[in-house]
Motif scaffolding. Structure first.
Motif, PDB file in Angstrom:
ATOM      1  N   LEU A   1      70.227  -6.575  19.630  1.00  0.00           N
ATOM      2  CA  LEU A   1      71.661  -6.723  19.465  1.00  0.00           C
ATOM      3  C   LEU A   1      72.072  -6.110  18.136  1.00  0.00           C
ATOM      4  CD1 LEU A   1      72.105 -10.484  20.478  1.00  0.00           C
ATOM      5  CD2 LEU A   1      72.337  -8.475  21.952  1.00  0.00           C
ATOM      6  N   VAL A   2      73.163  -5.357  18.145  1.00  0.00           N
ATOM      7  CA  VAL A   2      73.674  -4.739  16.933  1.00  0.00           C
ATOM      8  C   VAL A   2      75.158  -5.035  16.802  1.00  0.00           C
ATOM      9  CG1 VAL A   2      74.018  -2.604  15.654  1.00  0.00           C
ATOM     10  CG2 VAL A   2      71.957  -2.904  17.026  1.00  0.00           C
ATOM     11  N   GLU A   3      75.545  -5.663  15.675  1.00  0.00           N
ATOM     12  CA  GLU A   3      76.942  -5.978  15.407  1.00  0.00           C
ATOM     13  C   GLU A   3      77.574  -4.907  14.526  1.00  0.00           C
ATOM     14  OE1 GLU A   3      74.775 -10.080  14.915  1.00  0.00           O
ATOM     15  OE2 GLU A   3      74.405  -7.996  14.330  1.00  0.00           O
ATOM     16  N   SER A   4      78.886  -4.785  14.630  1.00  0.00           N
ATOM     17  CA  SER A   4      79.637  -3.880  13.776  1.00  0.00           C
ATOM     18  C   SER A   4      81.074  -4.368  13.673  1.00  0.00           C
ATOM     19  CB  SER A   4      79.595  -2.447  14.311  1.00  0.00           C
ATOM     20  OG  SER A   4      80.204  -2.367  15.591  1.00  0.00           O
TER      21      SER A   4
ATOM     22  N   TYR B   1      78.504 -16.490  16.359  1.00  0.00           N
ATOM     23  CA  TYR B   1      78.270 -17.575  15.429  1.00  0.00           C
ATOM     24  C   TYR B   1      78.510 -17.045  14.022  1.00  0.00           C
ATOM     25  CZ  TYR B   1      76.031 -20.015  19.323  1.00  0.00           C
ATOM     26  OH  TYR B   1      75.775 -20.631  20.523  1.00  0.00           O
ATOM     27  N   ARG B   2      78.744 -17.955  13.080  1.00  0.00           N
ATOM     28  CA  ARG B   2      78.950 -17.519  11.705  1.00  0.00           C
ATOM     29  C   ARG B   2      78.285 -18.485  10.742  1.00  0.00           C
ATOM     30  NH1 ARG B   2      85.517 -18.558  11.101  1.00  0.00           N
ATOM     31  NH2 ARG B   2      85.440 -20.855  11.025  1.00  0.00           N
ATOM     32  N   GLN B   3      77.955 -17.963   9.571  1.00  0.00           N
ATOM     33  CA  GLN B   3      77.317 -18.766   8.544  1.00  0.00           C
ATOM     34  C   GLN B   3      77.861 -18.387   7.173  1.00  0.00           C
ATOM     35  OE1 GLN B   3      73.015 -18.538   8.432  1.00  0.00           O
ATOM     36  NE2 GLN B   3      72.886 -20.576   7.521  1.00  0.00           N
ATOM     37  N   ALA B   4      78.434 -19.365   6.500  1.00  0.00           N
ATOM     38  CA  ALA B   4      78.920 -19.190   5.135  1.00  0.00           C
ATOM     39  C   ALA B   4      77.851 -19.682   4.167  1.00  0.00           C
ATOM     40  CB  ALA B   4      80.221 -19.956   4.931  1.00  0.00           C
ATOM     41  N   PRO B   5      77.863 -19.207   2.920  1.00  0.00           N
ATOM     42  CA  PRO B   5      76.864 -19.650   1.943  1.00  0.00           C
ATOM     43  C   PRO B   5      76.835 -21.167   1.795  1.00  0.00           C
ATOM     44  CG  PRO B   5      78.055 -17.768   1.101  1.00  0.00           C
ATOM     45  CD  PRO B   5      78.762 -18.190   2.359  1.00  0.00           C
TER      46      PRO B   5
ATOM     47  N   GLU C   1      88.777 -19.221   4.655  1.00  0.00           N
ATOM     48  CA  GLU C   1      87.692 -20.022   5.186  1.00  0.00           C
ATOM     49  C   GLU C   1      86.959 -19.364   6.354  1.00  0.00           C
ATOM     50  OE1 GLU C   1      91.530 -22.457   6.157  1.00  0.00           O
ATOM     51  OE2 GLU C   1      90.857 -21.031   4.630  1.00  0.00           O
ATOM     52  N   ASP C   2      87.464 -18.234   6.843  1.00  0.00           N
ATOM     53  CA  ASP C   2      86.762 -17.463   7.863  1.00  0.00           C
ATOM     54  C   ASP C   2      85.675 -16.576   7.261  1.00  0.00           C
ATOM     55  OD1 ASP C   2      88.330 -18.418  10.072  1.00  0.00           O
ATOM     56  OD2 ASP C   2      89.913 -17.009   9.516  1.00  0.00           O
ATOM     57  N   THR C   3      85.620 -16.495   5.943  1.00  0.00           N
ATOM     58  CA  THR C   3      84.624 -15.677   5.268  1.00  0.00           C
ATOM     59  C   THR C   3      83.217 -16.162   5.604  1.00  0.00           C
ATOM     60  OG1 THR C   3      86.095 -15.110   3.437  1.00  0.00           O
ATOM     61  CG2 THR C   3      83.732 -14.931   3.034  1.00  0.00           C
ATOM     62  N   ALA C   4      82.391 -15.264   6.142  1.00  0.00           N
ATOM     63  CA  ALA C   4      81.040 -15.613   6.556  1.00  0.00           C
ATOM     64  C   ALA C   4      80.343 -14.368   7.086  1.00  0.00           C
ATOM     65  CB  ALA C   4      81.066 -16.694   7.644  1.00  0.00           C
ATOM     66  N   VAL C   5      79.050 -14.499   7.337  1.00  0.00           N
ATOM     67  CA  VAL C   5      78.328 -13.495   8.095  1.00  0.00           C
ATOM     68  C   VAL C   5      78.407 -13.898   9.560  1.00  0.00           C
ATOM     69  CG1 VAL C   5      76.117 -12.378   8.524  1.00  0.00           C
ATOM     70  CG2 VAL C   5      76.796 -12.941   6.188  1.00  0.00           C
ATOM     71  N   TYR C   6      78.849 -12.990  10.399  1.00  0.00           N
ATOM     72  CA  TYR C   6      79.023 -13.263  11.814  1.00  0.00           C
ATOM     73  C   TYR C   6      77.862 -12.670  12.600  1.00  0.00           C
ATOM     74  CZ  TYR C   6      83.730 -15.026  11.068  1.00  0.00           C
ATOM     75  OH  TYR C   6      84.812 -15.780  10.669  1.00  0.00           O
TER      76      TYR C   6
ATOM     77  N   GLN D   1      71.647  -8.794  13.620  1.00  0.00           N
ATOM     78  CA  GLN D   1      71.389  -8.834  12.187  1.00  0.00           C
ATOM     79  C   GLN D   1      72.555  -9.399  11.387  1.00  0.00           C
ATOM     80  OE1 GLN D   1      70.459  -4.704  11.522  1.00  0.00           O
ATOM     81  NE2 GLN D   1      68.272  -5.024  11.892  1.00  0.00           N
ATOM     82  N   GLY D   2      73.721  -9.454  11.983  1.00  0.00           N
ATOM     83  CA  GLY D   2      74.888 -10.006  11.332  1.00  0.00           C
ATOM     84  C   GLY D   2      75.785  -8.942  10.722  1.00  0.00           C
ATOM     85  N   THR D   3      77.080  -9.241  10.667  1.00  0.00           N
ATOM     86  CA  THR D   3      78.045  -8.381  10.002  1.00  0.00           C
ATOM     87  C   THR D   3      78.936  -9.265   9.129  1.00  0.00           C
ATOM     88  OG1 THR D   3      79.738  -6.658  10.324  1.00  0.00           O
ATOM     89  CG2 THR D   3      79.697  -8.457  11.930  1.00  0.00           C
ATOM     90  N   ARG D   4      79.160  -8.845   7.899  1.00  0.00           N
ATOM     91  CA  ARG D   4      79.853  -9.677   6.932  1.00  0.00           C
ATOM     92  C   ARG D   4      81.361  -9.503   7.015  1.00  0.00           C
ATOM     93  NH1 ARG D   4      78.172 -12.439   2.552  1.00  0.00           N
ATOM     94  NH2 ARG D   4      76.071 -11.538   2.803  1.00  0.00           N
ATOM     95  N   VAL D   5      82.058 -10.641   7.014  1.00  0.00           N
ATOM     96  CA  VAL D   5      83.516 -10.675   6.992  1.00  0.00           C
ATOM     97  C   VAL D   5      83.954 -11.398   5.730  1.00  0.00           C
ATOM     98  CG1 VAL D   5      85.593 -11.573   8.106  1.00  0.00           C
ATOM     99  CG2 VAL D   5      83.756 -10.599   9.491  1.00  0.00           C
TER     100      VAL D   5
END
Length: 122
Positions: free
Chosen positions: A4-7, A37-41, A88-93, A114-118
């Motif tokens: 899977l590749v995100e962009s 899915y998303r993950q914030a620090p 608050e939407d800031t995260a790696v998706y 691998q995730g894409t950063r927002v």
């Protein structure tokens, strides 16, 4: 194996929009549910939205009405249209998919991108 590749991630001001894409490739027989899915620090990875192979969707309450998940089965891809973005939407998706691999057709295997950063900031 499948991949899977995100962009589509990037930096945007509050109230702005972004469109994320995820494409699956490799030895794919079929794909069941896919999702974002998303993950914030400092936080756990959390569900944002999912979409079944038939197009049924599910959203986290925090994004309902602002985000839209869609799917293109012919291209083995999903998308996430994000409007009215908030800090608050800031995260790696991350893109997620349950895939029946062509050379291992015994069970669906969970795949992650691998995730894409927002980043949403003024």
């Amino acid at each position: 194996q499948a991949h899977l590749v995100e962009s589509g991630g990037g930096l945007v001001q509050p109230g702005g929009s972004l469109r994320l894409s995820c494409a699956a490739s490799g030895s794919i027989f079929t794909i069941d549910t896919m999702g974002w899915y998303r993950q914030a620090p400092g936080k756990q990875r959390e569900l944002v939205a999912t979409i079944s192979s038939g197009g049924l969707t599910n959203y986290a309450d925090s994004v309902k009405g602002r985000f839209t998940i869609s799917r293109d089965n012919a291209k083995n891809s999903i998308f996430l249209q994000m409007n009215s973005l908030k800090p608050e939407d800031t995260a790696v998706y991350y893109c997620n998919a349950n895939i029946l691999v062509a050379d291992y057709k015994y069970d669906y295997l969970e795949h992650w991108g691998q995730g894409t950063r927002v980043t949403v900031t003024s």
